[in-house]
Design an enzyme around this catalytic site. Structure first.
Site, PDB file in Angstrom:
ATOM      1  N   PHE A 146     -62.654  97.772  46.251  1.00  0.00           N
ATOM      2  CA  PHE A 146     -62.409  96.407  46.720  1.00  0.00           C
ATOM      3  C   PHE A 146     -62.957  96.271  48.132  1.00  0.00           C
ATOM      4  CE2 PHE A 146     -60.370  92.952  48.891  1.00  0.00           C
ATOM      5  CZ  PHE A 146     -60.470  91.943  47.964  1.00  0.00           C
ATOM      6  N   ASP A 232     -65.212 101.808  54.321  1.00  0.00           N
ATOM      7  CA  ASP A 232     -64.477 100.558  54.486  1.00  0.00           C
ATOM      8  C   ASP A 232     -63.022 100.887  54.815  1.00  0.00           C
ATOM      9  OD1 ASP A 232     -63.082  98.203  54.257  1.00  0.00           O
ATOM     10  OD2 ASP A 232     -63.977  97.585  52.349  1.00  0.00           O
ATOM     11  N   LYS A 261     -58.641  93.254  59.207  1.00  0.00           N
ATOM     12  CA  LYS A 261     -57.178  93.169  59.106  1.00  0.00           C
ATOM     13  C   LYS A 261     -56.436  93.517  60.422  1.00  0.00           C
ATOM     14  CE  LYS A 261     -56.903  92.981  54.183  1.00  0.00           C
ATOM     15  NZ  LYS A 261     -57.609  93.671  53.120  1.00  0.00           N
TER      16      LYS A 261
HETATM   17  C1  LIG Z   1     -58.846  93.080  52.485  1.00  0.00           C
HETATM   18  C2  LIG Z   1     -60.001  93.962  52.332  1.00  0.00           C
HETATM   19  C3  LIG Z   1     -61.314  93.477  52.498  1.00  0.00           C
HETATM   20  C4  LIG Z   1     -61.623  92.020  52.682  1.00  0.00           C
HETATM   21  O1  LIG Z   1     -61.123  91.500  53.857  1.00  0.00           O
HETATM   22  P1  LIG Z   1     -61.063  89.896  54.025  1.00  0.00           P
HETATM   23  O2  LIG Z   1     -60.652  89.716  55.462  1.00  0.00           O
HETATM   24  O3  LIG Z   1     -60.016  89.416  53.058  1.00  0.00           O
HETATM   25  O4  LIG Z   1     -62.400  89.358  53.723  1.00  0.00           O
HETATM   26  C5  LIG Z   1     -62.343  94.392  52.432  1.00  0.00           C
HETATM   27  N1  LIG Z   1     -62.119  95.685  52.194  1.00  0.00           N
HETATM   28  C6  LIG Z   1     -60.883  96.182  52.012  1.00  0.00           C
HETATM   29  C7  LIG Z   1     -60.708  97.647  51.777  1.00  0.00           C
HETATM   30  C8  LIG Z   1     -59.778  95.337  52.068  1.00  0.00           C
HETATM   31  O5  LIG Z   1     -58.556  95.820  51.860  1.00  0.00           O
END
Ligand SMILES: *Cc1c(COP(=O)(O)O)cnc(C)c1O
Length: 413
Positions: A146, A232, A261
């Protein structure tokens, strides 16, 4: 109802349903206040937050230091665009580079945008430095990843909910199974691969922690094949797993770190990509950007949010409380038919409910937890993620474990 306000749960839910897109399925609770580990609904009921806005609120809700910075900076200067310099950007960039140990940083707003940035950087580097023929670059991603919701990012998704009816998709991704070293070895032999892109722990998929040594081996395979390791850490970073980055658990140093985040403690949308000069300087003026990316408020807030994390030792607290939480839930799994297992790191944990993926059991348990004063959300089907703010105390965690245990017990009756 007063114009512009809602006073009851049902009013608020009806308004959203009537006027908002139905792209989420929230738990039926309407919040209007947060402080530290607590949230309050419009009827005044108090809850423990065990989602932390998908790990964006690691520093706790409305942290006074972060809120003050937000107010202070927004009264002075909010946006210049990158057409001009600001007195905040360089300061924040230096701070982020020093904290994470990279030459350069590129600030964006959302996690998805930071991932998009990393994709562009990997491709650019692939053409300019690795010598991949034009438009042939491949990024290897893993199953159940994700990384966000843009059309390019979902092109690498293996989740039909994320992809169905959103094609055509962006070419240039190859998907391999997660936690499978052999698959990586094979995929990265392709000389057109510029990047290997993954989460160090798969958050959205249901908190899948790879086998120890997987990330270290992946890093070595990248080095051997001259491929950039793109990690990520949008959900796992900023102390969540008991280290500043989840990558730190295996002592790896990715070529790109993607953050979002909790980099702003939930106060403002801020994201970033960190890399060294060899990668970052492949981007030239005009080739990438964002109007709000690196704006003065984002800079001031991000620096303060990370200082709060460091000075309050929240990373250490996540490690300590995580051990206690998993021990308690593991014990619950031995006693309860409903709970199969617990997994995770630091305060990013998942409890697997003993029912089918399609069952509503995990959802129903979350509704019961809500009634008992604790907010959590299922991730995929039968998995409940538990991720409280890292500011939680041991006493509070004890109370929360009791709520969870009691709820599971009630549910079995
Ligand atoms: C939440 C998340 C994203 C996307 O972040 P947004 O601010 O919602 O675009 C990307 N990678 C990971 C691992 C996430 O948990």
């Amino acid at each position: 109802m007063l114009e512009g306000t809602v006073t009851t749960t049902q009013e608020a839910i009806d308004l959203e349903h009537r006027y908002g897109a139905h792209n989420y399925h929230p738990l039926p609770v309407v919040l209007n206040r947060g402080e530290g580990v607590f949230l309050w609904d419009v009827e005044g009921k108090k809850y423990y937050d065990f989602l932390s806005a998908y790990s964006a609120v690691n520093q706790g809700h409305c942290h006074p230091r972060i809120v003050n910075k937000l107010i202070e900076q927004s009264q002075k200067l909010t946006l210049t665009s990158r057409a001009f310099h600001s007195d905040q950007l360089g300061v924040a960039e230096k701070f982020l580079c020093e904290v994470f140990g990279y030459d350069k940083v590129l600030m964006m707003n959302t996690g998805a945008e930071a991932n998009e940035t990393a994709i562009k950087l990997a491709r650019k580097w692939g053409y300019l430095k690795k010598g991949i023929p034009a438009n042939e670059a491949v990024i290897v991603a893993v199953e159940k990843n994700f990384h966000g919701r843009t059309t390019t990012i979902i092109s690498a998704s293996t989740d039909p909910v994320a992809t169905t009816d959103f094609g055509p998709f962006m070419p240039g991704f190859q998907i391999v199974p997660y936690n499978d070293v052999e698959a990586l070895e094979k995929a990265l032999e392709n000389p057109n691969v510029c990047g290997l892109w993954m989460e160090p722990i798969q958050g959205e998929a249901g908190v899948y922690v790879p086998e120890e040594g997987y990330l270290k081996k992946a890093e070595a395979i990248c080095k051997k094949n001259n491929v950039l390791f793109m990690i990520d850490e949008v959900q796992t970073g900023i102390g969540r797993t008991g280290k500043m980055l989840a990558s730190d658990h295996e002592g790896i140093r990715p070529d790109m770190v993607i953050l979002g985040k909790a980099i702003s403690g939930g106060a403002y949308p801020v994201s970033a990509v960190l890399a060294d000069d060899e990668v970052m300087l492949t981007l030239k003026p005009g080739e990438h950007g964002s109007t709000y990316g690196g704006n003065p408020v984002a800079c001031a807030v991000a620096v303060e949010a990370i200082k709060v994390l460091q000075e309050e030792k929240l990373t250490e607290n996540a490690e300590y409380l995580g051990q206690i939480f998993r021990a308690r839930m593991a014990e619950l799994a031995t006693k309860s038919e409903l709970v199969s297992s617990v997994r995770g790191r630091g305060l990013l944990n998942a409890v697997v409910i003993n029912d089918s993926e399609e069952s509503s059991t995990a959802w129903d348990i979350c509704v019961k937890l809500k009634e008992n004063g604790l907010l959590a959300k299922p991730t995929h089907g039968n998995i409940i993620r538990f991720a409280p703010p890292l500011t939680m105390t041991e006493e509070q965690l004890e109370e929360c474990c009791q709520i969870i245990e009691r709820t599971i017990e009630e549910f079995q009756k």
